[in-house]
Design a protein around this motif. Structure first.
Motif: not given
Length: 673
Positions: A204-218
């Protein structure tokens, strides 16, 4: 309780497969703690439900069912991962699929619940080695949504006494909660993955999940701007391609495509995007001037601009880069050439302020996308016509097979003629999962002239899309049945325009089957009924037999509004006995400008040159012909499937071949003779 809600709940209860009692028994069998919920709600119908000391509870006929999370069972501590990603819109759907795929790569597939309704959430069930006692929640701002609320990922597993209540199938809260896959309730525990608590928290705290969520916002900001026609689609194309490759330096191509899929929704096309990304890499290597994300920032309103800059900074931090992006005004004509422009219209004018405007002043986006490259267009209305008994049904089923194989999305077959036996026989030809080919029929006589029937069909198809993967194609058999044979009145042309509404609303292609008349004539003149019928379609195909190949048919283009398909072009559809169906442009269709060819086209041509004689060749020798081309394994795999290449291994060596007797081999040899 409203009468509508009561009728829906009673309908659910009358289905033995959805019986609450059967589910409750299955849950208790593996050590779970079911809680009765109020009918149609998530609220418990009992008090002190957080404590294991109470229960087992008695369930009544209309109770929903909840499960206490965090409790110990013989298998592990029950945990629910709640993917709360808003809705069935392109951004949420694509992001949800990406997170689920990432989870399954890390841990393997586990039991998943579709929470139903317009929300389209997902619950992933797992068993942990120990409970999670704190609240774990990762949020995301989806800017394209009008509704406010928390969206993201949440873990429901507060251990010991006082766990969260997770609504479970077959509860009904606005819509039916159901398991995504069909499962045997008697072996429910076998479908739930065992996961280490520490590994789940790390994920849940991984870099990949964070990148996915950030890409979602962008992407949600870009999608809203594109949807509302605030920013030209071409500008987003170039800026996004440069950003994911040239700025973030993301190495995973799937992330590139995910960003475009979320930003463009139904207008996303894999092959067109792949070409744009390849050109971006080439331009970066050449040191050419590029359009950056600053050009998008410059066109946004203050609030959206601020959110985008914050999101860009967040994902850049994750990727270890810093771009210092500032608003930048650019002129597309100064940076791009005509050859490099994506295939859709663009405009930099403001949004329409009145009902009627000159097209030059409107932001019109027209992108030619394909379900099967240069063969079956996406989101278009196609009419297939031919004599009775000429193979229209068989051809449409084989086309469905190829579309499902190419896209991974389902095809819906609307059987208005009621020929169930015929359809079931034809579907045996298919090589795909049968659940991806859904045959439906109306309960009463359907009429294309009945406004209520049209509305109900549109709602029905939309509800099917909402349940699972959106349909890539809807096949309607046939226009004659839809009009009860009344095809000569002028209203039929306008009524047929309804199928364009279906393509626009559902984002799918509609293939309508129709008959030829018995008279002479060519092309559209042979279509039975009013001359207005073909006018509603974007493309029409006339199906014809092939004299020297009984197991194939020619689809001759008799009308086309698409640049890539011309009147007279031919498509071959067929199935060599014992092999997979094939669908491709005839030999003339391969003669295309190299600059417009996709990587799959190039790969397919090279494979044909190597294997056209029908002889088996060492796979390594065939691959050697790719030395001057940067083909990915995915490209080679897709080209191989299109050619129905046979692969086998003998004494540790791999051999490839196209059988001499195959449809494709015979046609290609004849074309080269």
């Amino acid at each position: 309780m409203t009468l509508l809600l009561r009728s829906k709940i009673e309908s659910k209860k009358n289905n033995d497969n959805n019986s609450t009692f059967l589910h409750v028994r299955a849950y208790r069998k593996i050590g779970l703690h079911p809680i009765p919920l109020l009918a149609g709600e998530k609220r418990p119908a009992v008090t002190a439900w957080q404590h294991l000391d109470h229960g087992p509870y008695q369930f009544h006929e209309n109770n929903n069912c909840g499960l206490l999370t965090g409790i110990p069972t013989p298998i592990g501590h029950f945990c629910v991962i709640d993917l709360d990603l808003a809705g069935n819109d392109p951004v949420s759907s694509a992001l949800r699929r990406a997170i689920i795929s990432t989870f399954e790569v890390e841990f393997g597939p586990s039991l998943m619940v579709d929470t139903g309704g317009n929300h389209r959430g997902r619950h992933i069930w797992v068993f942990l080695d120990e409970p999670i006692t704190q609240k774990v929640q990762v949020g995301i701002d989806l800017h394209h949504l009008d509704s406010k609320g928390h969206y993201g990922i949440e873990i429901l597993c507060q251990g010991g006494h006082g766990g969260y209540n997770a609504v479970a199938p077959p509860s009904f809260v606005l819509d039916l909660y159901r398991f995504v896959d069909n499962i045997d309730l008697e072996n429910l525990g076998d479908h739930i993955r065992k996961v280490q608590k520490s590994e789940l928290l790390k994920f849940i705290d991984s870099k990949m999940v964070k990148i996915l969520l950030a890409l979602g916002t962008i992407s949600s900001i870009l999608y809203k701007s594109y949807r509302d026609k605030d920013i030209d689609g071409e500008l987003i194309d170039y800026a996004l391609a440069h950003y994911v490759i040239g700025v973030l330096n993301l190495q995973d191509e799937s992330l590139w495509h995910l960003a475009f899929e979320m930003a463009f929704g139904g207008n996303y096309g894999h092959d067109r995007t792949a070409y744009l990304l390849e050109r971006t890499i080439q331009r970066l290597e050449e040191g050419s001037e590029m359009i950056g994300m600053g050009s998008v920032v410059e066109k946004l309103e203050t609030e959206s601009q601020k959110l985008l800059l914050q999101s860009l900074e967040r994902i850049e931090t994750l990727c270890g880069v810093r771009a210092e992006i500032t608003p930048q005004r650019v002129n597309l004509e100064d940076v791009t050439s005509e050859q490099e422009k994506p295939d859709h219209s663009n405009s930099t004018s403001t949004s329409p302020s009145s009902m009627f405007l000159f097209e030059d002043d409107m932001q019109i986006v027209e992108r030619e996308e394909w379900l099967i490259p240069n063969v079956v267009p996406a989101c278009k209305f196609i009419l297939m016509h031919g004599p009775a008994g000429n193979g229209k049904t068989t051809a449409s089923v084989l086309i469905a097979d190829r579309v499902i194989t190419e896209t991974g999305l389902p095809v819906i077959y609307l059987n208005l003629e009621g020929k169930a036996g015929d359809i079931n026989e034809k579907r045996q030809l298919m090589t795909i999962q049968p659940e991806l080919f859904r045959v439906v029929r109306p309960a009463t006589q359907f009429s294309l002239y009945n406004e209520k029937h049209l509305h109900e069909l549109l709602v029905f198809l939309n509800n099917i899309n909402a349940i699972g993967k959106p349909a890539a194609m809807v096949i309607i058999d046939s226009l004659l049945a839809a009009t009860a044979g009344d095809l000569n009145q002028g209203a039929v042309g306008g009524a047929a325009m309804f199928f364009n509404t279906v393509t626009a609303t559902l984002g799918c292609t509609v293939l309508l089957l129709h008959h030829n008349n018995k008279g002479e004539g060519k092309g559209q003149a042979r279509i039975f009924g009013s001359a207005l019928i073909p006018g509603a379609a974007v493309m029409t195909w006339e199906i014809k037999e092939m004299d020297d190949c009984y197991f194939a048919r020619k689809l001759v283009v008799s009308k086309s509004n698409l640049r890539a398909m011309q009147v007279g072009d031919e498509i071959i559809v067929g199935q060599y006995p014992g092999s997979a169906p094939v669908l491709f442009r005839s030999e003339g269709g391969y003669e295309t400008d190299k600059a417009s060819m996709t990587q799959v086209d190039r790969c397919r041509d090279i494979l044909l040159e190597q294997l056209i004689d029908g002889r088996e060749r060492l796979a390594d020798d065939v691959r050697a012909a790719f030395a001057d081309h940067d083909f990915t394994e995915s490209t080679i795999s897709r080209a191989s499937k299109q050619l129905c290449i046979v692969k086998k291994q003998v004494d540790g060596k791999r051999y490839w071949s196209i059988p001499k007797g195959s449809l494709l081999s015979r046609l290609c040899r004849a074309g080269k003779a």
